[in-house]
Design a protein around this motif. Structure first.
Motif, PDB file in Angstrom:
ATOM      1  N   SER A  41       0.835  -1.198   0.000  1.00  0.00           N
ATOM      2  CA  SER A  41       0.000   0.000   0.000  1.00  0.00           C
ATOM      3  C   SER A  41       0.869   1.246   0.000  1.00  0.00           C
ATOM      4  O   SER A  41       2.022   1.230   0.427  1.00  0.00           O
ATOM      5  CB  SER A  41      -0.932   0.018   1.218  1.00  0.00           C
ATOM      6  N   THR A  42       0.298   2.332  -0.488  1.00  0.00           N
ATOM      7  CA  THR A  42       0.887   3.659  -0.410  1.00  0.00           C
ATOM      8  C   THR A  42      -0.202   4.681  -0.748  1.00  0.00           C
ATOM      9  O   THR A  42      -1.302   4.296  -1.157  1.00  0.00           O
ATOM     10  CB  THR A  42       2.081   3.818  -1.373  1.00  0.00           C
ATOM     11  N   ALA A  43       0.104   5.940  -0.549  1.00  0.00           N
ATOM     12  CA  ALA A  43      -0.795   7.018  -0.964  1.00  0.00           C
ATOM     13  C   ALA A  43      -0.106   7.753  -2.105  1.00  0.00           C
ATOM     14  O   ALA A  43       0.766   8.595  -1.879  1.00  0.00           O
ATOM     15  CB  ALA A  43      -1.082   7.959   0.198  1.00  0.00           C
ATOM     16  N   ALA A  44      -0.473   7.417  -3.329  1.00  0.00           N
ATOM     17  CA  ALA A  44       0.213   7.948  -4.504  1.00  0.00           C
ATOM     18  C   ALA A  44      -0.207   9.381  -4.785  1.00  0.00           C
ATOM     19  O   ALA A  44      -1.397   9.694  -4.842  1.00  0.00           O
ATOM     20  CB  ALA A  44      -0.071   7.074  -5.721  1.00  0.00           C
ATOM     21  N   ALA A  45       0.782  10.244  -4.972  1.00  0.00           N
ATOM     22  CA  ALA A  45       0.523  11.611  -5.424  1.00  0.00           C
ATOM     23  C   ALA A  45       0.472  11.593  -6.946  1.00  0.00           C
ATOM     24  O   ALA A  45       1.440  11.196  -7.611  1.00  0.00           O
ATOM     25  CB  ALA A  45       1.616  12.551  -4.935  1.00  0.00           C
ATOM     26  N   VAL A  46      -0.674  11.984  -7.503  1.00  0.00           N
ATOM     27  CA  VAL A  46      -0.900  11.948  -8.949  1.00  0.00           C
ATOM     28  C   VAL A  46      -1.283  13.342  -9.421  1.00  0.00           C
ATOM     29  O   VAL A  46      -2.172  13.972  -8.838  1.00  0.00           O
ATOM     30  CB  VAL A  46      -2.014  10.945  -9.321  1.00  0.00           C
ATOM     31  N   TRP A  47      -0.626  13.803 -10.480  1.00  0.00           N
ATOM     32  CA  TRP A  47      -0.966  15.102 -11.053  1.00  0.00           C
ATOM     33  C   TRP A  47      -1.849  14.897 -12.278  1.00  0.00           C
ATOM     34  O   TRP A  47      -1.487  14.165 -13.205  1.00  0.00           O
ATOM     35  CB  TRP A  47       0.297  15.884 -11.406  1.00  0.00           C
ATOM     36  N   HIS A  48      -3.000  15.537 -12.252  1.00  0.00           N
ATOM     37  CA  HIS A  48      -4.000  15.393 -13.301  1.00  0.00           C
ATOM     38  C   HIS A  48      -4.013  16.659 -14.144  1.00  0.00           C
ATOM     39  O   HIS A  48      -4.136  17.772 -13.623  1.00  0.00           O
ATOM     40  CB  HIS A  48      -5.376  15.163 -12.666  1.00  0.00           C
ATOM     41  N   TYR A  49      -3.882  16.488 -15.453  1.00  0.00           N
ATOM     42  CA  TYR A  49      -3.892  17.602 -16.398  1.00  0.00           C
ATOM     43  C   TYR A  49      -5.086  17.422 -17.340  1.00  0.00           C
ATOM     44  O   TYR A  49      -5.036  16.611 -18.268  1.00  0.00           O
ATOM     45  CB  TYR A  49      -2.600  17.629 -17.221  1.00  0.00           C
ATOM     46  N   PRO A  50      -6.183  18.134 -17.103  1.00  0.00           N
ATOM     47  CA  PRO A  50      -7.319  18.042 -18.028  1.00  0.00           C
ATOM     48  C   PRO A  50      -6.911  18.518 -19.424  1.00  0.00           C
ATOM     49  O   PRO A  50      -6.021  19.361 -19.575  1.00  0.00           O
ATOM     50  CB  PRO A  50      -8.357  18.983 -17.408  1.00  0.00           C
ATOM     51  N   ALA A  51      -7.561  17.963 -20.434  1.00  0.00           N
ATOM     52  CA  ALA A  51      -7.287  18.382 -21.811  1.00  0.00           C
ATOM     53  C   ALA A  51      -7.618  19.854 -21.973  1.00  0.00           C
ATOM     54  O   ALA A  51      -8.626  20.343 -21.452  1.00  0.00           O
ATOM     55  CB  ALA A  51      -8.091  17.538 -22.787  1.00  0.00           C
ATOM     56  N   GLN A  52      -6.773  20.574 -22.710  1.00  0.00           N
ATOM     57  CA  GLN A  52      -6.973  22.007 -22.923  1.00  0.00           C
ATOM     58  C   GLN A  52      -7.547  22.313 -24.299  1.00  0.00           C
ATOM     59  O   GLN A  52      -7.912  23.449 -24.576  1.00  0.00           O
ATOM     60  CB  GLN A  52      -5.647  22.742 -22.740  1.00  0.00           C
ATOM     61  N   VAL A  53      -7.587  21.305 -25.154  1.00  0.00           N
ATOM     62  CA  VAL A  53      -8.138  21.474 -26.499  1.00  0.00           C
ATOM     63  C   VAL A  53      -9.252  20.462 -26.658  1.00  0.00           C
ATOM     64  O   VAL A  53      -9.030  19.260 -26.551  1.00  0.00           O
ATOM     65  CB  VAL A  53      -7.064  21.267 -27.584  1.00  0.00           C
ATOM     66  N   SER A  54     -10.459  20.916 -26.917  1.00  0.00           N
ATOM     67  CA  SER A  54     -11.605  20.013 -27.043  1.00  0.00           C
ATOM     68  C   SER A  54     -11.610  19.322 -28.392  1.00  0.00           C
ATOM     69  O   SER A  54     -11.241  19.910 -29.416  1.00  0.00           O
ATOM     70  CB  SER A  54     -12.919  20.786 -26.863  1.00  0.00           C
ATOM     71  N   ALA A  55     -12.032  18.047 -28.376  1.00  0.00           N
ATOM     72  CA  ALA A  55     -12.185  17.320 -29.634  1.00  0.00           C
ATOM     73  C   ALA A  55     -13.400  17.836 -30.381  1.00  0.00           C
ATOM     74  O   ALA A  55     -14.349  18.346 -29.768  1.00  0.00           O
ATOM     75  CB  ALA A  55     -12.339  15.826 -29.355  1.00  0.00           C
ATOM     76  N   PRO A  56     -13.400  17.747 -31.712  1.00  0.00           N
ATOM     77  CA  PRO A  56     -14.579  18.181 -32.473  1.00  0.00           C
ATOM     78  C   PRO A  56     -15.831  17.451 -32.013  1.00  0.00           C
ATOM     79  O   PRO A  56     -15.786  16.276 -31.645  1.00  0.00           O
ATOM     80  CB  PRO A  56     -14.212  17.807 -33.917  1.00  0.00           C
TER      81      PRO A  56
END
Length: 356
Positions: A41-56
């Motif tokens: 077990s661990t507590a993972a630090a995760v960085w989330h980057y939402p998409a900045q360009v929308s798909a058509p």
């Protein structure tokens, strides 16, 4: 501001702390599900980057997400320029256990676990499940991360279980027991991207002298009391040697950026023992061990002057992969994630487009 090296503005990630609890890869399969000693077990630090360009709006293509795994002695910062170069993708970048903001792995309710390649590969599966990443998504690894994701994909890909072809090697690598096809642990990624993949045994051929010196450095650190081990492992001289031997960039601003990254994050490990375990895992394995079992689309992106692999080793790795393509980046080596992020991003973008 647009970074010259990435051709896109810098992105700011959102930190998520993800609790992970998963089967210990060294378990012999006889421990019960409720046996704490059989789990890590661990507590993972995760960085989330939402998409900045929308798909058509009328796009029929799936919105592919990326999970990026960094290399040895790094953390999520090492992937920052690659993330910047890919603004259209939703991206997750964890700190591996024992590095950056993620604590070392613990065994059950007891002490620290051993950080083996199998443990890191199992951690990737736990992350993928926790982040709800599925068969339309792409797994990416750089350097030691390339070995980790290859080990993970070979184990969890339904058509690529390493134990079916080489049970003894599978056991020696401390990988988890095979999941049943179709189980929750059986995962089919859309594709695998390996930046600066480790293709050679570094203790052979022309790579041996440098590898032997590095190995002596870590062996010496392991024999010292913790206080003096920290002095040696965090020595500015060690960083200077790394910079001198690995940096191929010539632009002063870029060289300064890389040196600053190493100064800030090269020593961002939790403790000397965990670091030495990770070093052993990173230096005693290669992607080639898992290549025959990687029955999914794979993109290899080596630097033409990679200091940890040879051109012959990269060609051999390419021939071993059933569904591989390769894009060699000129004018860079193992630090292509710092030196050629725009080119690396374009290679990944073309690969993902070809999956559709």
């Amino acid at each position: 501001m647009i970074r010259t090296w990435t051709e896109h503005p810098a992105r700011t990630g959102i930190r998520r702390d993800v609790s992970l609890d998963f089967a210990c890869p060294e378990s012999d399969g006889q421990a019960s599900e409720d046996d704490g000693a059989a789990r890590l077990s661990t507590a993972a630090a995760v960085w989330h980057y939402p998409a900045q360009v929308s798909a058509p709006a009328d796009s029929a293509r799936p919105a592919r997400r990326l999970l990026l795994i960094h290399g040895f002695r790094g953390d999520h910062h090492g992937m920052a320029l690659i993330v910047d170069a890919l603004p259209e993708f939703e991206i997750f970048v964890p700190d591996l256990p024992g590095f950056g903001a993620t604590p070392p792995l613990r065994r059950g309710a007891g002490g620290l676990a051993e950080h083996t390649l199998g443990a890191y590969a199992a951690c990737v599966e736990a992350l993928a499940q926790a982040l709800d990443l599925g068969p339309t998504d792409v797994l990416v690894g750089h350097s030691f991360g390339s070995i980790i994701v290859a080990a993970h994909a070979a184990q969890t890909h339904p058509a690529g279980h390493a134990a079916q072809t080489n049970p003894a090697a599978h056991a020696a690598q401390n990988l988890p027991a095979d999941p049943a096809p179709g189980s929750s642990q059986s995962r089919r990624w859309a594709g695998l991207v390996l930046f600066a993949p480790i293709s050679n045994d570094i203790f052979t051929g022309t790579l041996l002298p440098g590898a032997a010196a590095v190995d002596l450095y870590y062996r010496a650190s392991g024999r010292l009391p913790a206080r003096w081990a920290q002095v040696l492992l965090r020595s500015p001289a060690a960083q200077a040697v790394t910079n001198a031997s690995m940096i191929l960039a010539r632009a002063p601003e870029q060289v300064a950026y890389i040196k600053d990254q190493h100064r800030r994050y090269f020593s961002g490990y939790s403790d000397p023992n965990t670091l030495l375990q990770a070093y052993r895992a990173s230096s005693r394995h290669t992607v080639t061990e898992f290549a025959p079992s990687l029955d999914l689309p794979v993109l290899l992106v080596p630097g033409a002057q990679d200091q940890l692999s040879t051109p012959a080793g990269q060609r051999r790795l390419r021939r071993m992969l059933p569904q591989a393509s390769s894009e060699v980046l000129r004018g860079t080596g193992h630090l292509l994630h710092y030196e050629k992020p725009a080119q690396a991003g374009r290679a990944l973008r073309r690969f993902v487009a070809a999956l559709d």
